[in-house]
Design a protein around this motif. Sequence first.
Motif, PDB file in Angstrom:
ATOM      1  N   GLU A  27       0.836  -1.202   0.000  1.00 35.80           N
ATOM      2  CA  GLU A  27       0.000   0.000   0.000  1.00 35.80           C
ATOM      3  C   GLU A  27       0.871   1.252   0.000  1.00 35.80           C
ATOM      4  O   GLU A  27       1.763   1.402   0.833  1.00 35.80           O
ATOM      5  CB  GLU A  27      -0.912   0.000   1.227  1.00 35.80           C
ATOM      6  CG  GLU A  27      -1.950   1.100   1.231  1.00 35.80           C
ATOM      7  CD  GLU A  27      -2.945   0.957   2.376  1.00 35.80           C
ATOM      8  OE1 GLU A  27      -3.793   1.855   2.538  1.00 35.80           O
ATOM      9  OE2 GLU A  27      -2.874  -0.058   3.109  1.00 35.80           O
ATOM     10  N   SER A  44      -5.343  -9.507  -0.499  1.00 36.24           N
ATOM     11  CA  SER A  44      -5.359  -8.076  -0.797  1.00 36.24           C
ATOM     12  C   SER A  44      -5.967  -7.346   0.397  1.00 36.24           C
ATOM     13  O   SER A  44      -7.120  -7.586   0.764  1.00 36.24           O
ATOM     14  CB  SER A  44      -6.178  -7.804  -2.061  1.00 36.24           C
ATOM     15  OG  SER A  44      -6.275  -6.419  -2.312  1.00 36.24           O
ATOM     16  N   SER A  45      -5.188  -6.458   1.020  1.00 38.12           N
ATOM     17  CA  SER A  45      -5.657  -5.766   2.224  1.00 38.12           C
ATOM     18  C   SER A  45      -5.368  -4.273   2.118  1.00 38.12           C
ATOM     19  O   SER A  45      -4.506  -3.842   1.355  1.00 38.12           O
ATOM     20  CB  SER A  45      -4.977  -6.338   3.471  1.00 38.12           C
ATOM     21  OG  SER A  45      -3.570  -6.168   3.399  1.00 38.12           O
ATOM     22  N   THR A  46      -6.097  -3.493   2.923  1.00 40.72           N
ATOM     23  CA  THR A  46      -5.886  -2.051   2.961  1.00 40.72           C
ATOM     24  C   THR A  46      -6.183  -1.521   4.349  1.00 40.72           C
ATOM     25  O   THR A  46      -7.039  -2.059   5.068  1.00 40.72           O
ATOM     26  CB  THR A  46      -6.778  -1.321   1.939  1.00 40.72           C
ATOM     27  OG1 THR A  46      -6.529   0.087   2.017  1.00 40.72           O
ATOM     28  CG2 THR A  46      -8.249  -1.576   2.188  1.00 40.72           C
ATOM     29  N   CYS A  57      -9.735  -6.785   4.214  1.00 37.04           N
ATOM     30  CA  CYS A  57      -8.914  -7.845   3.617  1.00 37.04           C
ATOM     31  C   CYS A  57      -9.796  -8.785   2.813  1.00 37.04           C
ATOM     32  O   CYS A  57     -10.869  -9.185   3.272  1.00 37.04           O
ATOM     33  CB  CYS A  57      -8.177  -8.614   4.719  1.00 37.04           C
ATOM     34  SG  CYS A  57      -7.078  -9.905   4.096  1.00 37.04           S
ATOM     35  N   CYS A  66      -5.610  -7.650  -9.791  1.00 41.35           N
ATOM     36  CA  CYS A  66      -5.194  -6.576  -8.893  1.00 41.35           C
ATOM     37  C   CYS A  66      -4.426  -5.541  -9.709  1.00 41.35           C
ATOM     38  O   CYS A  66      -4.003  -5.812 -10.831  1.00 41.35           O
ATOM     39  CB  CYS A  66      -4.325  -7.114  -7.744  1.00 41.35           C
ATOM     40  SG  CYS A  66      -2.753  -7.835  -8.262  1.00 41.35           S
ATOM     41  N   THR A  87      -3.556   1.305  -3.540  1.00 39.26           N
ATOM     42  CA  THR A  87      -4.445   1.500  -2.394  1.00 39.26           C
ATOM     43  C   THR A  87      -4.504   0.258  -1.519  1.00 39.26           C
ATOM     44  O   THR A  87      -5.139   0.274  -0.460  1.00 39.26           O
ATOM     45  CB  THR A  87      -5.870   1.834  -2.871  1.00 39.26           C
ATOM     46  OG1 THR A  87      -6.349   0.768  -3.712  1.00 39.26           O
ATOM     47  CG2 THR A  87      -5.878   3.126  -3.674  1.00 39.26           C
ATOM     48  N   ARG A  88      -3.812  -0.829  -1.938  1.00 36.82           N
ATOM     49  CA  ARG A  88      -3.875  -2.089  -1.198  1.00 36.82           C
ATOM     50  C   ARG A  88      -2.502  -2.748  -1.143  1.00 36.82           C
ATOM     51  O   ARG A  88      -1.628  -2.461  -1.979  1.00 36.82           O
ATOM     52  CB  ARG A  88      -4.892  -3.051  -1.835  1.00 36.82           C
ATOM     53  CG  ARG A  88      -6.254  -2.446  -2.099  1.00 36.82           C
ATOM     54  CD  ARG A  88      -7.235  -3.460  -2.606  1.00 36.82           C
ATOM     55  NE  ARG A  88      -7.637  -4.391  -1.566  1.00 36.82           N
ATOM     56  CZ  ARG A  88      -8.666  -4.203  -0.747  1.00 36.82           C
ATOM     57  NH1 ARG A  88      -9.398  -3.114  -0.848  1.00 36.82           N
ATOM     58  NH2 ARG A  88      -8.980  -5.092   0.162  1.00 36.82           N
ATOM     59  N   THR A  89      -2.339  -3.626  -0.179  1.00 33.13           N
ATOM     60  CA  THR A  89      -1.148  -4.485  -0.092  1.00 33.13           C
ATOM     61  C   THR A  89      -1.546  -5.865  -0.571  1.00 33.13           C
ATOM     62  O   THR A  89      -2.515  -6.455  -0.073  1.00 33.13           O
ATOM     63  CB  THR A  89      -0.630  -4.559   1.360  1.00 33.13           C
ATOM     64  OG1 THR A  89      -0.178  -3.265   1.770  1.00 33.13           O
ATOM     65  CG2 THR A  89       0.535  -5.531   1.467  1.00 33.13           C
ATOM     66  N   HIS A 130     -12.159  -3.778  -6.432  1.00 30.91           N
ATOM     67  CA  HIS A 130     -12.155  -4.028  -4.986  1.00 30.91           C
ATOM     68  C   HIS A 130     -12.138  -2.712  -4.201  1.00 30.91           C
ATOM     69  O   HIS A 130     -12.685  -2.638  -3.099  1.00 30.91           O
ATOM     70  CB  HIS A 130     -10.956  -4.891  -4.615  1.00 30.91           C
ATOM     71  CG  HIS A 130     -10.951  -6.225  -5.286  1.00 30.91           C
ATOM     72  ND1 HIS A 130     -11.945  -7.159  -5.077  1.00 30.91           N
ATOM     73  CD2 HIS A 130     -10.104  -6.785  -6.194  1.00 30.91           C
ATOM     74  CE1 HIS A 130     -11.710  -8.233  -5.814  1.00 30.91           C
ATOM     75  NE2 HIS A 130     -10.600  -8.033  -6.496  1.00 30.91           N
ATOM     76  N   HIS A 131     -11.520  -1.683  -4.757  1.00 27.80           N
ATOM     77  CA  HIS A 131     -11.516  -0.379  -4.109  1.00 27.80           C
ATOM     78  C   HIS A 131     -12.933   0.177  -4.047  1.00 27.80           C
ATOM     79  O   HIS A 131     -13.374   0.694  -3.008  1.00 27.80           O
ATOM     80  CB  HIS A 131     -10.599   0.573  -4.880  1.00 27.80           C
ATOM     81  CG  HIS A 131     -10.242   1.806  -4.112  1.00 27.80           C
ATOM     82  ND1 HIS A 131      -9.584   2.873  -4.674  1.00 27.80           N
ATOM     83  CD2 HIS A 131     -10.475   2.162  -2.830  1.00 27.80           C
ATOM     84  CE1 HIS A 131      -9.417   3.817  -3.767  1.00 27.80           C
ATOM     85  NE2 HIS A 131      -9.954   3.416  -2.642  1.00 27.80           N
ATOM     86  N   THR A 134     -15.039  -1.849  -1.470  1.00 29.99           N
ATOM     87  CA  THR A 134     -14.740  -1.472  -0.085  1.00 29.99           C
ATOM     88  C   THR A 134     -15.415  -0.155   0.256  1.00 29.99           C
ATOM     89  O   THR A 134     -16.019   0.002   1.323  1.00 29.99           O
ATOM     90  CB  THR A 134     -13.220  -1.353   0.118  1.00 29.99           C
ATOM     91  OG1 THR A 134     -12.600  -2.598  -0.213  1.00 29.99           O
ATOM     92  CG2 THR A 134     -12.892  -1.008   1.564  1.00 29.99           C
TER      93      THR A 134
END
Length: 236
Positions: A27, A44-46, A57, A66, A87-89, A130-131, A134
């Motif tokens: 991120e 994938s987490s933020t 996550c 991704c 925006t994510r790890t 995914h953004h 969320t």
Amino acid sequence: MDDQLLDAICERLVSSLSTEGTYIVREGDPVAEMLFIIRGRLESSTTNGGRTGFFNCITLRPGDFCGEELLAWALLPKSTINLPSSTRTVKALVEVEAFALRAEDLKFVANQFRRLHSKKLQHTFRFYSHHWRTWAACFIQAAWRRHKRRTMAKDLAALESFSLDESTVDETEQNEEHDQGNASSNPSPRISHLGVTILASRFAANTRRGAQKLKDVRLPKLQKPEEPDFSAEPDD
């Protein structure tokens, strides 16, 4: 998309293999490519930029992708040299095989996207992003909490009104009993109304505390993702 455009995209895809535990991107780091998973799973987490109390996550599986931030960047009529920040790890949970579409190749694909129906493509992008998912989940949760606060406030007002009415009725009956000299011989209605009043007051107090507690718990605000402009022309 037609076969010609699909062929053009496939020609620009390159194979990618990531071992278990590998970080694809963190991120805040620049996004250099989009990955389309063929085999394996990615986490994938933020934290929404490191905000306290926020964590989301998900698990990406074959067919998922991704690096969507790169698409919004590539669709800009005049993209900057600097790549967009993730925006994510994204981390490999197992060995992952994927196809990668690099920034310069995605720029070509993005130019082709402008030929498609913009509204349909925007909705498709939102659905698979995914953004966006969320952000939508946080938006719904915030709306639900506002609804709960309003409902509890309405119930509280009704309970307090009921408690006040019961107290008024009780006082009226007490006065009537006192005037008639029957207070000592028939105390049960007075006791009954007094008990209802006490219970209603206690319940209202508990509801007030619950409403205040719910009001104090606020969801962290998640910034709305940028809307890719699929209809813009390169020369605009």
